[in-house]
Motif scaffolding. Structure first.
Motif, PDB file in Angstrom:
ATOM      1  N   GLY A   1     -29.390-101.926  13.939  1.00  0.00           N
ATOM      2  CA  GLY A   1     -28.405-102.323  12.937  1.00  0.00           C
ATOM      3  C   GLY A   1     -27.979-101.165  12.054  1.00  0.00           C
ATOM      4  N   VAL A   2     -27.949 -99.955  12.651  1.00  0.00           N
ATOM      5  CA  VAL A   2     -27.529 -98.759  11.920  1.00  0.00           C
ATOM      6  C   VAL A   2     -26.460 -98.041  12.741  1.00  0.00           C
ATOM      7  CG1 VAL A   2     -29.789 -98.488  10.802  1.00  0.00           C
ATOM      8  CG2 VAL A   2     -29.325 -97.280  12.950  1.00  0.00           C
ATOM      9  N   SER A   3     -25.897 -97.002  12.164  1.00  0.00           N
ATOM     10  CA  SER A   3     -24.884 -96.227  12.878  1.00  0.00           C
ATOM     11  C   SER A   3     -25.546 -95.187  13.787  1.00  0.00           C
ATOM     12  CB  SER A   3     -23.973 -95.509  11.883  1.00  0.00           C
ATOM     13  OG  SER A   3     -24.707 -94.498  11.206  1.00  0.00           O
ATOM     14  N   ARG A   4     -24.763 -94.666  14.721  1.00  0.00           N
ATOM     15  CA  ARG A   4     -25.259 -93.566  15.561  1.00  0.00           C
ATOM     16  C   ARG A   4     -25.635 -92.386  14.676  1.00  0.00           C
ATOM     17  NH1 ARG A   4     -20.808 -91.918  19.653  1.00  0.00           N
ATOM     18  NH2 ARG A   4     -20.252 -91.131  17.651  1.00  0.00           N
TER      19      ARG A   4
ATOM     20  N   TYR B   1     -32.228 -89.600  11.791  1.00  0.00           N
ATOM     21  CA  TYR B   1     -33.664 -89.863  12.008  1.00  0.00           C
ATOM     22  C   TYR B   1     -34.242 -88.874  13.012  1.00  0.00           C
ATOM     23  CZ  TYR B   1     -33.067 -94.495   9.739  1.00  0.00           C
ATOM     24  OH  TYR B   1     -32.819 -95.523   8.873  1.00  0.00           O
ATOM     25  N   LEU B   2     -33.493 -88.606  14.090  1.00  0.00           N
ATOM     26  CA  LEU B   2     -33.965 -87.651  15.098  1.00  0.00           C
ATOM     27  C   LEU B   2     -34.063 -86.242  14.502  1.00  0.00           C
ATOM     28  CD1 LEU B   2     -31.916 -88.914  18.161  1.00  0.00           C
ATOM     29  CD2 LEU B   2     -34.412 -88.976  17.929  1.00  0.00           C
TER      30      LEU B   2
ATOM     31  N   ALA C   1     -36.275 -92.389  25.366  1.00  0.00           N
ATOM     32  CA  ALA C   1     -35.186 -93.360  25.254  1.00  0.00           C
ATOM     33  C   ALA C   1     -33.818 -92.708  25.106  1.00  0.00           C
ATOM     34  CB  ALA C   1     -35.434 -94.301  24.070  1.00  0.00           C
ATOM     35  N   PHE C   2     -33.782 -91.516  24.556  1.00  0.00           N
ATOM     36  CA  PHE C   2     -32.492 -90.894  24.284  1.00  0.00           C
ATOM     37  C   PHE C   2     -32.002 -90.028  25.435  1.00  0.00           C
ATOM     38  CE2 PHE C   2     -34.489 -91.871  20.188  1.00  0.00           C
ATOM     39  CZ  PHE C   2     -33.594 -92.856  19.791  1.00  0.00           C
ATOM     40  N   THR C   3     -32.741 -90.044  26.546  1.00  0.00           N
ATOM     41  CA  THR C   3     -32.266 -89.362  27.751  1.00  0.00           C
ATOM     42  C   THR C   3     -31.391 -90.294  28.584  1.00  0.00           C
ATOM     43  OG1 THR C   3     -34.221 -89.977  29.033  1.00  0.00           O
ATOM     44  CG2 THR C   3     -34.304 -87.873  27.842  1.00  0.00           C
ATOM     45  N   VAL C   4     -31.422 -91.577  28.268  1.00  0.00           N
ATOM     46  CA  VAL C   4     -30.619 -92.581  28.969  1.00  0.00           C
ATOM     47  C   VAL C   4     -29.200 -92.531  28.414  1.00  0.00           C
ATOM     48  CG1 VAL C   4     -30.360 -95.059  29.397  1.00  0.00           C
ATOM     49  CG2 VAL C   4     -32.636 -94.058  29.296  1.00  0.00           C
ATOM     50  N   ARG C   5     -28.238 -92.620  29.304  1.00  0.00           N
ATOM     51  CA  ARG C   5     -26.842 -92.623  28.874  1.00  0.00           C
ATOM     52  C   ARG C   5     -26.615 -93.750  27.870  1.00  0.00           C
ATOM     53  NH1 ARG C   5     -21.444 -93.559  32.387  1.00  0.00           N
ATOM     54  NH2 ARG C   5     -20.044 -92.550  30.916  1.00  0.00           N
ATOM     55  N   HIS C   6     -25.975 -93.441  26.789  1.00  0.00           N
ATOM     56  CA  HIS C   6     -25.687 -94.371  25.691  1.00  0.00           C
ATOM     57  C   HIS C   6     -26.956 -94.830  24.979  1.00  0.00           C
ATOM     58  CE1 HIS C   6     -21.551 -94.389  26.939  1.00  0.00           C
ATOM     59  NE2 HIS C   6     -21.867 -94.860  28.126  1.00  0.00           N
ATOM     60  N   GLY C   7     -28.025 -94.078  25.098  1.00  0.00           N
ATOM     61  CA  GLY C   7     -29.291 -94.431  24.449  1.00  0.00           C
ATOM     62  C   GLY C   7     -29.173 -94.499  22.941  1.00  0.00           C
ATOM     63  N   VAL C   8     -28.518 -93.508  22.352  1.00  0.00           N
ATOM     64  CA  VAL C   8     -28.377 -93.503  20.890  1.00  0.00           C
ATOM     65  C   VAL C   8     -27.586 -94.721  20.436  1.00  0.00           C
ATOM     66  CG1 VAL C   8     -27.357 -92.282  18.914  1.00  0.00           C
ATOM     67  CG2 VAL C   8     -28.659 -91.016  20.644  1.00  0.00           C
ATOM     68  N   GLU C   9     -26.491 -95.020  21.131  1.00  0.00           N
ATOM     69  CA  GLU C   9     -25.668 -96.164  20.764  1.00  0.00           C
ATOM     70  C   GLU C   9     -26.454 -97.470  20.896  1.00  0.00           C
ATOM     71  OE1 GLU C   9     -24.809 -93.710  22.802  1.00  0.00           O
ATOM     72  OE2 GLU C   9     -22.868 -92.932  22.171  1.00  0.00           O
ATOM     73  N   THR C  10     -27.212 -97.601  21.971  1.00  0.00           N
ATOM     74  CA  THR C  10     -27.990 -98.815  22.205  1.00  0.00           C
ATOM     75  C   THR C  10     -29.050 -98.996  21.129  1.00  0.00           C
ATOM     76  OG1 THR C  10     -27.605 -98.621  24.582  1.00  0.00           O
ATOM     77  CG2 THR C  10     -29.434-100.031  23.899  1.00  0.00           C
ATOM     78  N   VAL C  11     -29.749 -97.922  20.801  1.00  0.00           N
ATOM     79  CA  VAL C  11     -30.786 -97.984  19.770  1.00  0.00           C
ATOM     80  C   VAL C  11     -30.155 -98.270  18.411  1.00  0.00           C
ATOM     81  CG1 VAL C  11     -32.547 -96.646  18.536  1.00  0.00           C
ATOM     82  CG2 VAL C  11     -32.428 -96.565  21.046  1.00  0.00           C
ATOM     83  N   ALA C  12     -29.049 -97.608  18.113  1.00  0.00           N
ATOM     84  CA  ALA C  12     -28.371 -97.841  16.833  1.00  0.00           C
ATOM     85  C   ALA C  12     -27.989 -99.308  16.685  1.00  0.00           C
ATOM     86  CB  ALA C  12     -27.136 -96.951  16.717  1.00  0.00           C
ATOM     87  N   SER C  13     -27.462 -99.891  17.743  1.00  0.00           N
ATOM     88  CA  SER C  13     -27.074-101.296  17.706  1.00  0.00           C
ATOM     89  C   SER C  13     -28.297-102.193  17.470  1.00  0.00           C
ATOM     90  CB  SER C  13     -26.382-101.666  19.021  1.00  0.00           C
ATOM     91  OG  SER C  13     -26.073-103.032  19.047  1.00  0.00           O
TER      92      SER C  13
END
Length: 126
Positions: A107-110, A116-117, A92-104
């Motif tokens: 309900g947590v920050s990047r 966590y990673l 999931a984190f190889t996708v552009r903006h993956g971290v931001e999308t998952v964070a949203s």
């Protein structure tokens, strides 16, 4: 997009297509980026893969289903860490903006997702 005729291969791979969000199309309708599968040496169907951004949305929805459909933001910290670990395993984190999308979605920050990673990396090495 039309569905491929019901071929034994189509029926056999339908669960896989559904899981990854791909669709089966007739080989004659295949685009250059589709994957044409053969059966007994002849094209049987073409697989149209989804865009990566929609794949991340599907992964997040799958994670929510694993937690009884609860919004991911309502999970406790340990559950969110587990979701991040599963998403990392699935790319999931190889996708552009993956971290931001998952964070949203969580309900947590990047910064929290990165923590966590990093925590995951520490447990893998130790």
């Amino acid at each position: 997009m039309s569905s491929a005729p019901e071929h034994p291969l189509t029926a056999a791979i339908k669960p896989l297509l559904d899981a990854v969000g791909a669709t089966a199309v007739e080989p004659a309708e295949a685009r250059p980026d589709d994957v044409v599968l053969e059966w007994d040496g002849a094209p049987a169907l073409a697989v149209r893969l989804p865009h990566l951004s929609s794949a991340l949305d599907r992964l997040l929805a799958e994670m929510a289903r694993q937690y009884d459909g609860r919004p991911l933001a309502e999970l406790d910290r340990a559950e969110k860490q587990h979701v991040v670990a599963l998403l990392e395993e699935r790319g999931a984190f190889t996708v552009r903006h993956g971290v931001e999308t998952v964070a949203s979605a969580l309900g947590v920050s990047r910064f929290t997702v990165y923590n966590y990673l990093n925590r995951q990396d520490g447990t893998k090495k130790g």
